[in-house]
Write an enzyme that holds these catalytic residues in place. Structure first.
Site, PDB file in Angstrom:
ATOM      1  N   ARG A   4       0.830  -1.211   0.000  1.00 54.06           N
ATOM      2  CA  ARG A   4       0.000   0.000   0.000  1.00 54.06           C
ATOM      3  C   ARG A   4       0.862   1.258   0.000  1.00 54.06           C
ATOM      4  O   ARG A   4       0.614   2.196  -0.749  1.00 54.06           O
ATOM      5  CB  ARG A   4      -0.936  -0.028   1.214  1.00 54.06           C
ATOM      6  CG  ARG A   4      -1.884   1.149   1.274  1.00 54.06           C
ATOM      7  CD  ARG A   4      -3.041   0.863   2.204  1.00 54.06           C
ATOM      8  NE  ARG A   4      -3.930  -0.118   1.615  1.00 54.06           N
ATOM      9  CZ  ARG A   4      -5.186   0.152   1.241  1.00 54.06           C
ATOM     10  NH1 ARG A   4      -5.677   1.351   1.389  1.00 54.06           N
ATOM     11  NH2 ARG A   4      -5.926  -0.781   0.711  1.00 54.06           N
ATOM     12  N   PHE A  25     -16.120  13.954   7.823  1.00 56.75           N
ATOM     13  CA  PHE A  25     -17.457  14.032   7.230  1.00 56.75           C
ATOM     14  C   PHE A  25     -17.418  14.106   5.706  1.00 56.75           C
ATOM     15  O   PHE A  25     -18.418  14.403   5.076  1.00 56.75           O
ATOM     16  CB  PHE A  25     -18.209  15.244   7.776  1.00 56.75           C
ATOM     17  CG  PHE A  25     -18.503  15.153   9.250  1.00 56.75           C
ATOM     18  CD1 PHE A  25     -19.507  14.325   9.728  1.00 56.75           C
ATOM     19  CD2 PHE A  25     -17.761  15.886  10.165  1.00 56.75           C
ATOM     20  CE1 PHE A  25     -19.789  14.234  11.091  1.00 56.75           C
ATOM     21  CE2 PHE A  25     -18.025  15.805  11.518  1.00 56.75           C
ATOM     22  CZ  PHE A  25     -19.036  14.979  11.992  1.00 56.75           C
ATOM     23  N   ALA A  63     -17.294  12.987   1.731  1.00 59.12           N
ATOM     24  CA  ALA A  63     -17.999  11.948   0.968  1.00 59.12           C
ATOM     25  C   ALA A  63     -17.097  11.474  -0.161  1.00 59.12           C
ATOM     26  O   ALA A  63     -16.454  12.287  -0.828  1.00 59.12           O
ATOM     27  CB  ALA A  63     -19.306  12.499   0.393  1.00 59.12           C
ATOM     28  N   ALA A 119     -24.707  11.699  12.323  1.00 63.79           N
ATOM     29  CA  ALA A 119     -24.769  12.264  10.967  1.00 63.79           C
ATOM     30  C   ALA A 119     -24.988  11.159   9.937  1.00 63.79           C
ATOM     31  O   ALA A 119     -25.843  11.275   9.046  1.00 63.79           O
ATOM     32  CB  ALA A 119     -23.489  13.037  10.654  1.00 63.79           C
ATOM     33  N   ALA A 127     -26.229   8.178  10.486  1.00 63.08           N
ATOM     34  CA  ALA A 127     -27.542   7.566  10.704  1.00 63.08           C
ATOM     35  C   ALA A 127     -28.647   8.413  10.067  1.00 63.08           C
ATOM     36  O   ALA A 127     -29.568   7.883   9.440  1.00 63.08           O
ATOM     37  CB  ALA A 127     -27.798   7.396  12.203  1.00 63.08           C
ATOM     38  N   LEU A 149     -28.361  10.496   7.498  1.00 57.25           N
ATOM     39  CA  LEU A 149     -28.267  10.417   6.038  1.00 57.25           C
ATOM     40  C   LEU A 149     -28.835   9.088   5.534  1.00 57.25           C
ATOM     41  O   LEU A 149     -29.603   9.053   4.564  1.00 57.25           O
ATOM     42  CB  LEU A 149     -26.810  10.573   5.589  1.00 57.25           C
ATOM     43  CG  LEU A 149     -26.199  11.963   5.822  1.00 57.25           C
ATOM     44  CD1 LEU A 149     -24.713  11.940   5.499  1.00 57.25           C
ATOM     45  CD2 LEU A 149     -26.908  13.021   4.986  1.00 57.25           C
ATOM     46  N   CYS A 178     -19.481   3.220   5.773  1.00 52.49           N
ATOM     47  CA  CYS A 178     -19.903   3.843   7.036  1.00 52.49           C
ATOM     48  C   CYS A 178     -21.343   3.581   7.447  1.00 52.49           C
ATOM     49  O   CYS A 178     -21.603   3.252   8.604  1.00 52.49           O
ATOM     50  CB  CYS A 178     -19.696   5.356   6.955  1.00 52.49           C
ATOM     51  SG  CYS A 178     -17.971   5.847   6.881  1.00 52.49           S
ATOM     52  N   PHE A 179     -22.282   3.752   6.510  1.00 51.59           N
ATOM     53  CA  PHE A 179     -23.676   3.834   6.937  1.00 51.59           C
ATOM     54  C   PHE A 179     -24.136   2.632   7.747  1.00 51.59           C
ATOM     55  O   PHE A 179     -24.611   2.768   8.874  1.00 51.59           O
ATOM     56  CB  PHE A 179     -24.596   4.038   5.732  1.00 51.59           C
ATOM     57  CG  PHE A 179     -24.608   5.436   5.189  1.00 51.59           C
ATOM     58  CD1 PHE A 179     -23.847   6.439   5.774  1.00 51.59           C
ATOM     59  CD2 PHE A 179     -25.375   5.772   4.094  1.00 51.59           C
ATOM     60  CE1 PHE A 179     -23.849   7.733   5.280  1.00 51.59           C
ATOM     61  CE2 PHE A 179     -25.389   7.065   3.584  1.00 51.59           C
ATOM     62  CZ  PHE A 179     -24.624   8.044   4.180  1.00 51.59           C
ATOM     63  N   GLN A 180     -24.021   1.440   7.163  1.00 48.20           N
ATOM     64  CA  GLN A 180     -24.514   0.267   7.879  1.00 48.20           C
ATOM     65  C   GLN A 180     -23.731   0.039   9.162  1.00 48.20           C
ATOM     66  O   GLN A 180     -24.308  -0.205  10.226  1.00 48.20           O
ATOM     67  CB  GLN A 180     -24.436  -0.985   6.990  1.00 48.20           C
ATOM     68  CG  GLN A 180     -24.858  -2.242   7.741  1.00 48.20           C
ATOM     69  CD  GLN A 180     -25.119  -3.401   6.816  1.00 48.20           C
ATOM     70  OE1 GLN A 180     -26.073  -3.387   6.048  1.00 48.20           O
ATOM     71  NE2 GLN A 180     -24.283  -4.413   6.872  1.00 48.20           N
TER      72      GLN A 180
END
EC number: 1.1.1.22
Length: 465
Positions: A22, A142, A144, A203, A205, A207, A256-258
């Site tokens: 990497r 934060f 995207a 945040a 959650a 979205l 992130c979301f899940q």
């Protein structure tokens, strides 16, 4: 770190990782991740005040501020399995920092972590380096993917949480002085540690909740003949609601979301709040429902079977302008089709064949462990999966086309050419609402588009579970 190096030329920034491959990629002309604008930023700073190294302990020893961005995967076994964050890598990093430090340091949480993680890290570091003083700050990210560089150049806000003590305040001001070199003072928010940690989870959650809300409505739109695009536009013009994150789709993905919602659910349960936990759980349930509903629609539309039928998958990344496939809806859709014995042919402009094959046989949550700790067994469904170099090759002789990522190029494809080279009847299942349904129907396609009035053909097919 690359943007900090660009905006703060007087600060030396060193990115360290134990993965030699990497770091070699970060030092090469082909960076290990695709992100619009990132190449330019790295090339401007690399070798001047931005360095990439595998000498982890050396650079931690020399640093004044250490940002920790290690993986925080969802636990797969033991207490909290399937919901709680696994802080193994964070704890290992904290112990290493304590072991090698010979001077006071500010340690910054960049990984998304459960509330109160900072307190645990503080205890580990204090007990392992008694004469050294550490200040732990929470500085959640934060940005995207796909717009990350612009989000960093001009963020909505930068959040810094720290201890409400003189030492804590001083550490907050030190980090604030880094960001204030390019970000207006009014956009740099300071809170206590726990508020900063929880704000990140909250945040994401919120979205994800918006996406699940419009996706729930998309199912109702199909049932009633409403158009979800028109509904979401009407709703989004209300200034109290706003238009962002109201695009119906096959489901949300990303790293992130899940994970963050599951983490939030676990924290709620641990704090004796089962009703609150159940509320946030529903956001995940609707997302899973949307993916399975899409697969069911494909199968039901094609005479209730896709066995031995070729299905073209256009797009595998979880959204456009990124090569990231973590928790992408495409994985569940492909697995659902493969489970019904379909042959899938996949094209994505930024995702490699190796990554797609790995994603299709990897166990859930394995992706969030460092790559050298991920399983390396052989995929069992490889013979039914082909990864090809363009959309026309993917769709050649196909029975159906599933659009699963909203890449701009998919809007501009020659769908007449695609139709001519497909088996008939030819189906398009648009999971991102990128195509003009009327134009495709004029060509001859049977079209299903999330949340849009159903094609007459689809109304006559078996009901979708």
């Amino acid at each position: 770190m690359a943007v900090i190096a660009l905006k703060c030329p007087s600060i030396e920034v060193v990115v360290v990782d134990i993965s030699k491959s990497r770091i070699a990629a970060w030092n090469s002309d082909k960076l290990p991740i695709y992100e619009p604008g990132l190449d330019d930023v790295v090339k401007k700073c690399r070798g001047k005040n931005l360095f990439f190294s595998t000498e982890v302990e050396k650079h931690v020893y020399e640093a004044d501020i250490v940002f920790v961005s290690v993986n925080t995967p969802t636990k797969t076994r033991g207490l909290g399995a399937g919901k709680a964050a696994d802080l193994t890598y964070w704890e290992n990093a904290a112990r290493m920092i304590a072991d090698v430090s010979k001077s006071d340091k500010i340690v910054v949480e960049k990984s998304t972590v459960p509330v109160k993680t900072a307190e645990a890290i503080e205890k580990i570091m204090t007990h392992n380096a008694k004469s050294i003083k550490f200040q732990i700050l929470s500085n959640p990210e934060f940005l995207a993917e796909g717009t990350a560089i612009q989000d960093l150049f001009n963020p909505d806000r930068v959040l810094i949480g720290g201890r409400e003590t003189p030492e804590g305040e001083k550490a907050i001001q030190t980090l604030k002085s880094v960001y204030s070199q390019w970000i207006p003072e009014g956009k740099i928010l300071t809170t206590n540690l726990w508020s900063a940690e929880l704000s990140k989870l909250a945040a994401n959650a919120f979205l994800a909740q918006r996406i699940s809300s419009v996706n729930a409505l998309s199912a109702l739109c199909e049932g009633t003949g409403a158009n979800v695009n028109q509904v979401s536009y009407a709703v989004g013009t209300d200034t109290r609601i706003g238009p962002k994150f109201l695009n119906a789709s096959v489901g949300f993905g990303g790293s992130c979301f899940q994970k963050d919602i599951l983490n939030l659910v676990y924290i709620c349960e641990c704090n004796g709040l089962p009703e609150v936990a159940e509320y946030w759980k529903q956001v995940i349930k609707i997302n899973d429902y949307q993916k399975s509903r899409f697969v069911n629609r494909v199968v039901a539309s094609m005479f209730n079977t896709v066995a031995n039928k070729k299905i073209a998958i256009l797009g595998f990344a979880f959204k456009k302008d990124t090569g990231d496939t973590r928790e992408t809806p495409a994985i569940d859709v492909c697995k659902g089709l493969l489970g019904d014995k379909a042959r899938v042919s996949i094209f994505d402009p930024q995702v490699t064949e190796d990554q797609i094959q790995r994603d299709l046989w990897m166990n859930k949550f394995d992706w969030d462990h460092p790559i050298h700790l991920q399983p390396t067994s052989t995929p069992s469904n490889e013979k039914n999966v082909s990864v090809v170099w363009d959309a026309y090759e993917a769709t050649k002789d196909a029975d159906g086309v599933c659009i699963l990522t909203e890449w701009d190029e998919f809007k501009k494809l020659d769908y007449q050419k695609i139709y001519d080279n497909m088996r008939k009847p030819a189906f398009v299942f648009d999971g991102r609402n990128v195509v003009d349904c009327d134009k495709l129907r004029e060509i001859g396609f049977i079209v299903y588009s999330i949340g849009k009035p159903l094609d007459p053909w689809l109304k006559d097919m078996p009901a979708v579970a």
